[in-house]
Enzyme design. Sequence first.
Site, mmCIF file in Angstrom:
data_model
loop_
_atom_site.group_PDB
_atom_site.id
_atom_site.type_symbol
_atom_site.label_atom_id
_atom_site.label_comp_id
_atom_site.label_asym_id
_atom_site.label_seq_id
_atom_site.Cartn_x
_atom_site.Cartn_y
_atom_site.Cartn_z
ATOM 1 N N SER A 59 107.934 113.768 65.991
ATOM 2 C CA SER A 59 107.364 114.739 65.065
ATOM 3 C C SER A 59 108.472 115.617 64.503
ATOM 4 C CB SER A 59 106.351 115.588 65.844
ATOM 5 O OG SER A 59 105.483 116.266 64.978
ATOM 6 N N GLU A 116 99.954 108.585 59.822
ATOM 7 C CA GLU A 116 99.046 109.577 60.420
ATOM 8 C C GLU A 116 99.672 110.958 60.380
ATOM 9 O OE1 GLU A 116 97.539 106.559 63.951
ATOM 10 O OE2 GLU A 116 99.228 107.919 64.249
ATOM 11 N N GLY A 133 100.106 114.848 60.392
ATOM 12 C CA GLY A 133 99.356 116.016 60.848
ATOM 13 C C GLY A 133 100.031 117.260 60.299
ATOM 14 N N ARG A 146 104.583 127.533 70.138
ATOM 15 C CA ARG A 146 105.674 126.618 69.755
ATOM 16 C C ARG A 146 107.064 127.200 70.010
ATOM 17 N NH1 ARG A 146 106.659 124.828 65.293
ATOM 18 N NH2 ARG A 146 107.164 122.729 65.997
ATOM 19 N N TYR A 153 109.159 124.882 72.413
ATOM 20 C CA TYR A 153 110.170 124.028 71.784
ATOM 21 C C TYR A 153 111.339 124.807 71.200
ATOM 22 C CZ TYR A 153 105.684 121.538 71.423
ATOM 23 O OH TYR A 153 104.449 121.008 71.674
ATOM 24 N N CYS A 180 102.050 139.169 79.210
ATOM 25 C CA CYS A 180 102.802 139.798 80.297
ATOM 26 C C CYS A 180 103.976 138.960 80.760
ATOM 27 C CB CYS A 180 101.864 140.060 81.457
ATOM 28 S SG CYS A 180 100.507 141.112 80.950
#
Length: 425
Positions: free
Chosen positions: A211, A282, A284, A322, A326, A353
């Site tokens: 991706s 496909e 996204g 994210r 990552y 926290c």
Amino acid sequence: MTPLPRNLLSANASVDADGRLRIAGLDALDLASEFGTPLFIYDEDDLRSRARAAVDAFGDGVAFASKSFLCKAMARLAYDEGMCIDVSTAGELHVVLAAGVPAARLVLHGNNKSDDELARALDIGVGRIIVDSFDEIDRIATLLEARPDLTPRVLIRVTPGVEAHTHEYVMTGQEDSKFGFSVASGAAAKAIDRLQSLGVNLVGIHAHIGSQIFRTIAFEQEVAVLAEVVKDMDIEELCIGGGLGVAYVEHEEGPTMAQWGATVRAAAAKAGVAADVRITAEPGRSIVAPAAVTLYTVGTIKHLHGIRTYAAVDGGMSDNPRPVLYGSGYETFLPRCVDADRDLTVTLVGKHCESGDVIVRDGRVPLDIAVGDIIATPVTGAYGYSMASNYNKVPRPPVVFVKEGDARLVVRRETVDDLLRLDVE
Ligand code: LLP
């Protein structure tokens, strides 16, 4: 320091005479007052034109990867614009069916599909099943013994051994992978033999190499491997998966959907794939990421002299995990002055926290940022809402679609009572 690059705003975003952000003709600050923050705002016509671009680039059969962002309104939109929909769990399947999308337009994925998921898919007649393991083939064989009347359409998912240049967690095409059948080891060939001896219709081959990929060369390599695997087979479809990268921060630029489609079609022709084999994908992220912006309210600003300035907002890793997962980067800006110079660097953090709760490590904002300001992170339409959590029992934000001057609440904000919904005592 420079203002926010305008290319990171959705297609129908503009800046009014007072410098304020409008999306589809609506003032973003008004939307924040009406719906509260944090808030996901999707530019509906941008979503629609991205879905149409995917259909233009690949033709019928191209599927929206619902894991990137799913709610009923999104499933309907993708279906209305001519896309099929990729689901990878019973949950995604349930939501898409509830949206009224016909089963024939669905593609079922999953590296560990359960008996129940497979039985339901067969029962309702999903359009395509992407077969991922020998155990799954055994399960399908058993299910078909009880239902010899069915001939499901399946594609075999393979790992082509292509290493896309992206984050390790979202890289999937390499040999060491939990997905698909390895081409190099001969597992793919064995799986094809098995499928051909079963009562299924093996319509094609599938791979997904990762991706957020910017370099289309990786897709060309993928197509070459897939073409080699199916060269002696009579297939209808070759699916390259998703993965088209999008710009999140200044100076990034992803290929367009049209470029992606043209590149892989040319690669297929070069590799000798027959012209009547449909090349599908496909996407996204590339459909949904650039179409949305998240609005937060700044609640606390801490200047740690000689260290950094923290700006804390009312969301965080629960609505956008994210950056934590990552190390993904985002831009920051103030919708009240979109084109202002951003001369202050702040670390945009949430209200959770833990110190790791960072949304943007080095976010640039105007010097006059103040408590109470609405602050925005653009390009948050993919894998934000879909991976949102209730960590610290923070209710998930609402989702609003805006189009031609109208705002439509498509997912309401969770309430604190929603947080008790599953407790049984
Ligand atoms: N097809 C398959 C089989 C996939 O596994 C995926 C994504 C897609 C299509 C869609 O890929 P896209 O066009 O969105 O790149 N949570 C990560 C991304 C995980 C991607 C998982 N699979 C992130 O936030 O970056």
